[in-house]
Scaffold this motif. Sequence first.
Motif, short mmCIF file in Angstrom:
data_model
loop_
_atom_site.label_atom_id
_atom_site.label_comp_id
_atom_site.label_asym_id
_atom_site.label_seq_id
_atom_site.Cartn_x
_atom_site.Cartn_y
_atom_site.Cartn_z
N ILE A 106 46.32 37.48 40.75
CA ILE A 106 46.11 38.45 39.68
C ILE A 106 44.78 38.13 39.01
O ILE A 106 44.34 36.99 38.98
CB ILE A 106 47.24 38.42 38.64
CG1 ILE A 106 47.45 37.01 38.09
CG2 ILE A 106 48.53 38.97 39.23
CD1 ILE A 106 48.45 36.95 36.95
N VAL A 107 44.13 39.16 38.49
CA VAL A 107 42.89 38.99 37.73
C VAL A 107 43.25 39.14 36.25
O VAL A 107 43.82 40.16 35.84
CB VAL A 107 41.83 40.02 38.14
CG1 VAL A 107 40.61 39.94 37.23
CG2 VAL A 107 41.43 39.80 39.59
N VAL A 108 42.97 38.10 35.46
CA VAL A 108 43.41 38.09 34.07
C VAL A 108 42.26 37.80 33.12
O VAL A 108 41.26 37.19 33.49
CB VAL A 108 44.53 37.04 33.85
CG1 VAL A 108 45.71 37.30 34.77
CG2 VAL A 108 44.01 35.62 34.07
N SER A 109 42.43 38.24 31.90
CA SER A 109 41.42 38.01 30.86
C SER A 109 41.40 36.55 30.43
O SER A 109 42.44 35.89 30.39
CB SER A 109 41.73 38.91 29.66
OG SER A 109 40.89 38.60 28.56
N THR A 110 40.23 36.07 30.09
CA THR A 110 40.12 34.71 29.52
C THR A 110 40.69 34.66 28.11
O THR A 110 41.03 33.59 27.62
CB THR A 110 38.66 34.26 29.47
OG1 THR A 110 37.88 35.27 28.79
CG2 THR A 110 38.11 34.03 30.88
N ALA A 124 34.48 42.46 40.66
CA ALA A 124 34.06 41.48 41.66
C ALA A 124 35.18 40.47 41.95
O ALA A 124 35.27 39.94 43.06
CB ALA A 124 32.82 40.75 41.18
N ALA A 125 36.02 40.21 40.96
CA ALA A 125 37.11 39.24 41.14
C ALA A 125 38.25 39.79 41.97
O ALA A 125 39.04 39.04 42.55
CB ALA A 125 37.62 38.78 39.78
N THR A 172 44.61 40.67 45.66
CA THR A 172 44.90 40.93 44.25
C THR A 172 45.98 41.99 44.13
O THR A 172 45.94 43.01 44.81
CB THR A 172 43.63 41.38 43.50
OG1 THR A 172 42.59 40.41 43.68
CG2 THR A 172 43.91 41.54 42.02
N ARG A 173 46.93 41.73 43.22
CA ARG A 173 48.05 42.66 43.07
C ARG A 173 48.21 43.20 41.66
O ARG A 173 49.04 44.10 41.43
CB ARG A 173 49.36 41.99 43.52
CG ARG A 173 49.43 41.72 45.01
CD ARG A 173 49.43 43.00 45.82
NE ARG A 173 49.45 42.79 47.26
CZ ARG A 173 48.38 42.72 48.04
NH1 ARG A 173 47.16 42.84 47.49
NH2 ARG A 173 48.49 42.54 49.33
N ALA A 174 47.44 42.71 40.70
CA ALA A 174 47.53 43.24 39.34
C ALA A 174 46.35 42.75 38.51
O ALA A 174 45.71 41.75 38.83
CB ALA A 174 48.84 42.81 38.67
#
Length: 430
Positions: A106-110, A144-145, A150-152
Amino acid sequence: MTEGPSYGFDTLQIHAGARPDPATGARQTPIYQTTAYVFRDAEHAAALFNLQEVGYIYSRLTNPTVAVLQERVATLEGGVGAVCCSSGHAAQIMALFPLMAPGRNIVVSTRLYGGSITQFSQTIKRFGWSAKFVDFDDLDAIAAAIDDDTRAVFCESIANPGGYITDLDAVAKVADKAGLPLIVDNTSATPYLCRPIDHGATLVVHSMTKYLTGNGTVTGGVVVDSGKFDWSASDKFPSLSAPEPAYHGLKFHETFGPLAFTFHGIAIGLRDLGMTLNPQAAHYTLMGIETLSLRMQRHVENANRIASWLENHPAVDQVTYAGLPSSPYNDRVARICPNGAGGLFTVALKSGYEGCVKLVDSLEIFSHVANLGDTRSLVIHSASTTHRQLTEEQQIAAGAAPNVVRISIGIEDADDLIADLDQALAKASA
């Protein structure tokens, strides 16, 4: 009641999902403190277990008190359904469970709650999942990430601890272009301040422990399904689009349409993970939601006044409240959170780490607890508590630097809160 566009938020927060008890006529939703439910006959039981009929089987799966809460939160968020569970952290795992598999990410916010950063950076590795942390102000970095695994995409509407407001519309466009669901943690905003589904979110999660309950009595979480995502558009989400062996090849999306995620969350998620919300906790949360709009208005009113006062205090280096004109995120308030920027923000002290410790120890009205969203004003030094497991670099990225305290403004008299902060700041900077 029959919900419809003619009903306002204040009406729905009291009535949505609730009907007089058919057996007794009780006006308040009863606490159905029961483990199991008697079936009409063998055919009825078989239909329930085959997902051919909706009803109550066992309270790990469904419960009448919890069902009212699920309908109420889904209605307030503008979703088609919801699944309640035991905590906010449980809700995050429940949201990811149908989407993920070993090797997926998953791509998440810092900018996330410290516990969420730990859950995503460490704990989910045990499932074979991983997370990529990205500054969500950099839309190109988000894109780009994203890769084939990636699923979410995951973020918070108003980020804990700093009160940062995410540009949900822009992030949703990135996720949509990649064919991925956007999951938004709306704990700090509540649906009164922000409705992420209106800005393109697929799923909304809450720690109901916080503002929704509002009285610091119980823990709870919820996942709200927008019903708008096409789970069959690709082969990325087989749990929802492909045959389910446990139900004789039933395809959740094909069978339940917009409610596919909700049904999966109950029939698979709660069945196998067991992160169930108990009916008494659901009752307390229903009681809290009845006054949600009134409380949030006061939280915002107090936060605006106190943040403005703190910004001009000689002991304060910075205040992160997005409701301040000086905030770089102030322009997002009207668009993302039209009813206000919430009651959560951080304060950086010129006296550094030691000053933060003195401030926390000197406050009298503010309670030093690891919680937020209470009617009471709360304070915590995140770097030494909720974000302690992170490196200093991660703490700074999350808005929890060593010289920062997190403040959750309650609904007390603002003058009393200012006086308490003033005397504590004097000691902290002495």
